[in-house]
Design a protein around this motif. Sequence first.
Motif, PDB file in Angstrom:
ATOM      1  N   GLY A 194       2.883   3.325   0.492  1.00 47.05           N
ATOM      2  CA  GLY A 194       2.927   4.419  -0.194  1.00 47.05           C
ATOM      3  C   GLY A 194       1.727   4.974  -1.001  1.00 47.05           C
ATOM      4  O   GLY A 194       1.744   5.697  -2.164  1.00 47.05           O
ATOM      5  N   SER A 195       0.416   4.667  -0.608  1.00 48.82           N
ATOM      6  CA  SER A 195      -0.604   4.564  -1.278  1.00 48.82           C
ATOM      7  C   SER A 195      -1.643   5.375  -0.429  1.00 48.82           C
ATOM      8  O   SER A 195      -1.856   4.932   0.978  1.00 48.82           O
ATOM      9  N   MET A 196      -2.899   5.871  -1.093  1.00 45.76           N
ATOM     10  CA  MET A 196      -4.043   6.212  -0.355  1.00 45.76           C
ATOM     11  C   MET A 196      -5.109   5.291  -0.648  1.00 45.76           C
ATOM     12  O   MET A 196      -5.230   4.747  -2.037  1.00 45.76           O
ATOM     13  N   VAL A 197      -5.744   4.595   0.173  1.00 49.50           N
ATOM     14  CA  VAL A 197      -6.791   3.382   0.022  1.00 49.50           C
ATOM     15  C   VAL A 197      -8.080   3.857   0.469  1.00 49.50           C
ATOM     16  O   VAL A 197      -8.093   4.592   1.456  1.00 49.50           O
ATOM     17  N   LYS A 198      -9.085   3.307  -0.056  1.00 54.67           N
ATOM     18  CA  LYS A 198     -10.340   3.319   0.535  1.00 54.67           C
ATOM     19  C   LYS A 198     -10.852   2.022   0.739  1.00 54.67           C
ATOM     20  O   LYS A 198     -10.917   1.302  -0.348  1.00 54.67           O
ATOM     21  N   VAL A 199     -11.627   1.841   1.715  1.00 55.05           N
ATOM     22  CA  VAL A 199     -12.369   0.453   2.192  1.00 55.05           C
ATOM     23  C   VAL A 199     -13.905   0.734   2.389  1.00 55.05           C
ATOM     24  O   VAL A 199     -14.450   1.876   2.601  1.00 55.05           O
ATOM     25  N   SER A 200     -14.439  -0.282   1.715  1.00 56.26           N
ATOM     26  CA  SER A 200     -16.113  -0.150   1.343  1.00 56.26           C
ATOM     27  C   SER A 200     -16.693  -0.316   2.926  1.00 56.26           C
ATOM     28  O   SER A 200     -15.806  -0.691   3.810  1.00 56.26           O
ATOM     29  N   PRO A 201     -17.731   0.399   3.023  1.00 57.14           N
ATOM     30  CA  PRO A 201     -18.307   0.361   4.556  1.00 57.14           C
ATOM     31  C   PRO A 201     -18.407  -0.885   5.185  1.00 57.14           C
ATOM     32  O   PRO A 201     -18.238  -0.837   6.453  1.00 57.14           O
ATOM     33  N   ASP A 202     -18.667  -1.969   4.457  1.00 59.63           N
ATOM     34  CA  ASP A 202     -18.415  -3.316   5.331  1.00 59.63           C
ATOM     35  C   ASP A 202     -17.273  -3.771   5.170  1.00 59.63           C
ATOM     36  O   ASP A 202     -17.246  -5.007   5.938  1.00 59.63           O
ATOM     37  N   GLY A 203     -16.088  -3.243   4.805  1.00 63.62           N
ATOM     38  CA  GLY A 203     -14.901  -3.688   5.007  1.00 63.62           C
ATOM     39  C   GLY A 203     -14.265  -4.900   3.869  1.00 63.62           C
ATOM     40  O   GLY A 203     -13.306  -5.409   4.197  1.00 63.62           O
ATOM     41  N   THR A 204     -15.141  -5.253   2.978  1.00 66.66           N
ATOM     42  CA  THR A 204     -15.255  -6.406   2.156  1.00 66.66           C
ATOM     43  C   THR A 204     -14.369  -6.041   1.114  1.00 66.66           C
ATOM     44  O   THR A 204     -13.874  -6.850   0.343  1.00 66.66           O
ATOM     45  N   SER A 205     -14.364  -4.755   0.411  1.00 62.54           N
ATOM     46  CA  SER A 205     -13.519  -4.372  -0.479  1.00 62.54           C
ATOM     47  C   SER A 205     -12.702  -3.145  -0.318  1.00 62.54           C
ATOM     48  O   SER A 205     -13.014  -2.352   0.378  1.00 62.54           O
ATOM     49  N   PHE A 206     -11.670  -3.012  -1.191  1.00 64.69           N
ATOM     50  CA  PHE A 206     -10.942  -1.837  -1.207  1.00 64.69           C
ATOM     51  C   PHE A 206     -10.320  -1.299  -2.518  1.00 64.69           C
ATOM     52  O   PHE A 206     -10.270  -2.322  -3.641  1.00 64.69           O
ATOM     53  N   ASP A 207      -9.966   0.093  -2.834  1.00 65.78           N
ATOM     54  CA  ASP A 207      -9.623   0.361  -4.099  1.00 65.78           C
ATOM     55  C   ASP A 207      -8.373   1.256  -3.613  1.00 65.78           C
ATOM     56  O   ASP A 207      -8.272   2.198  -2.622  1.00 65.78           O
ATOM     57  N   ILE A 208      -7.143   1.084  -4.542  1.00 61.43           N
ATOM     58  CA  ILE A 208      -6.007   2.195  -4.349  1.00 61.43           C
ATOM     59  C   ILE A 208      -6.670   3.418  -5.223  1.00 61.43           C
ATOM     60  O   ILE A 208      -6.757   3.366  -6.320  1.00 61.43           O
TER      61      ILE A 208
END
Length: 532
Positions: A194-208
């Motif tokens: 139930g969230s929108m998430v973004k993932v860093s270009p290298d796939g190593t980190s993410f934020d809600i």
Amino acid sequence: MHHIFTRSPQLLLQAFLAISLTVGCASPPANYSEYEDSTAPVYGPYRLIKLPIQKGVTILNPIQIALSPSGDLFGANQSGEIYTLIDSDGDGVEDEARLFADLNELGLRSPAGLEFRGDSVYVGTSSEIRIFLDRNKDGKSDTSWTFFDKIPVSEHPYEWSSALNFGPDGWLYFVLTTDSWNPGASPDSLGLRGSMVKVSPDGTSFDIVATGIRSVHGMDFNADRDLFFADNKGGGNATEELNILQVGQFYGHNPRKYEGKFDVAVPPVFSLEHELAPSGLEFNSLENDFGGSAGSLFVAFYGPSERWNRGGVARVTIQKTSVGYEYKELPVVDIPKLSDLTFGKDGSLYLAQHGISDYWYNPTEVKTGGFYKLIHDPSREGKHLTKREIKEESFPEASLEKGRELFALRACSACHSIDGETDLIGPNLNGVGREFSQEELLEEINAPSNRIKASMIATKITLNDGKVLLGRVVYSDADQISIMLVGNHTVQVKKSDIEKTEEELKSLMYENLLAGLSPSEIQDLLNYLSSL
């Protein structure tokens, strides 16, 4: 095509290709008429053709369509095949679907998100976002790897990773649909569902980046770098919502999951009314006139669930002012069961028609769904429909009063609120007269189990002590299930006390509700519902 704002050489090349490929369309070739669909209402100087895909992959419930940076059209079946749409004979009409990748080979399902970064194809599935790459340039992926896998996975068919979109910061944005109605929801310690998430270009980190989201299948950045997304009505969403991302905010769905964290929910900036269930959306580029729609937002609509053969496309003009944006919604075309759209390299609008499926969007026919192409035709200027004909009805006050009384006497009000806010065991009926014809309303009442919205499906819970509960799941987490029983009483059940849960594909609505009513009384009830 998505807007690109970074300045890396690779992305600058993508931006150049995107701009150079979206030029205004000339008059369509004469041979297009062979494939033209004249049955669908078109509200603009356009011609609609259905792509004659007869070669290659069988088109079965298409769920995605997207344009790659190199100008290739990619599609995806609900059944898991990813493919490119090819014009094999050079007549300007795509007629072949060439397999690019098959998710079934990897044990993945539900390709509800599709995005590109250079030659890499990002596919959102129910359990991970995976990157596919064609290294030897033979048109088929020969390499793939996991990009993001922090997804709480269950077998519920609506738990998708959808609306993939690279942002101006170079991160990949996507939505994980809600698990609020899933009695078997997986543990979600990170609060990703139930969230929108973004993932860093290298796939190593993410934020809600946002929470309280129900079911988002399309989002896109405009030229001012604002991220627009459409969320489906239901579960606390009073309308089909158009929203703008405010980072870190709550958007209203499933408030219990975020109890104590947010004081208020961000309201939608606009309510979409062309049809029900917005799916894909995309901004037309500023360089593509497409019948005077440069810069407009185009929205595909699936229509009201599986039962009704409805759907379409609307465009939303968005005008920036000193105090924000002003919106106006205009019809484009009426086609049932659309799941996605994208602009092609010639500036035409391509549409993915999902077609008929079951409750879980699994195929129900040997072959259903397909692709359309909406072509700007200058010769149709001034000769086309400009607005939908909406029948304005005025009902006698005496009939409405009788219908209101019957609504109470037949216990409709015991399960359905009409205020647009209160959540009872049945759907809130505010605005139902705008969404359904009287014929459709009558069929819903007479045969309530023929169509059941996913969030309204009944669940039978058998406890360890043999007690059975039947109702609608309104909340679920790793430890307990909240189920609303008939009478609108909600109880919390510890999962450790449950022997089994079963979904009942039979409506909680009583049958034969109209038994004993005269034709005039039935008409009074329908008039009242239509007036809501």
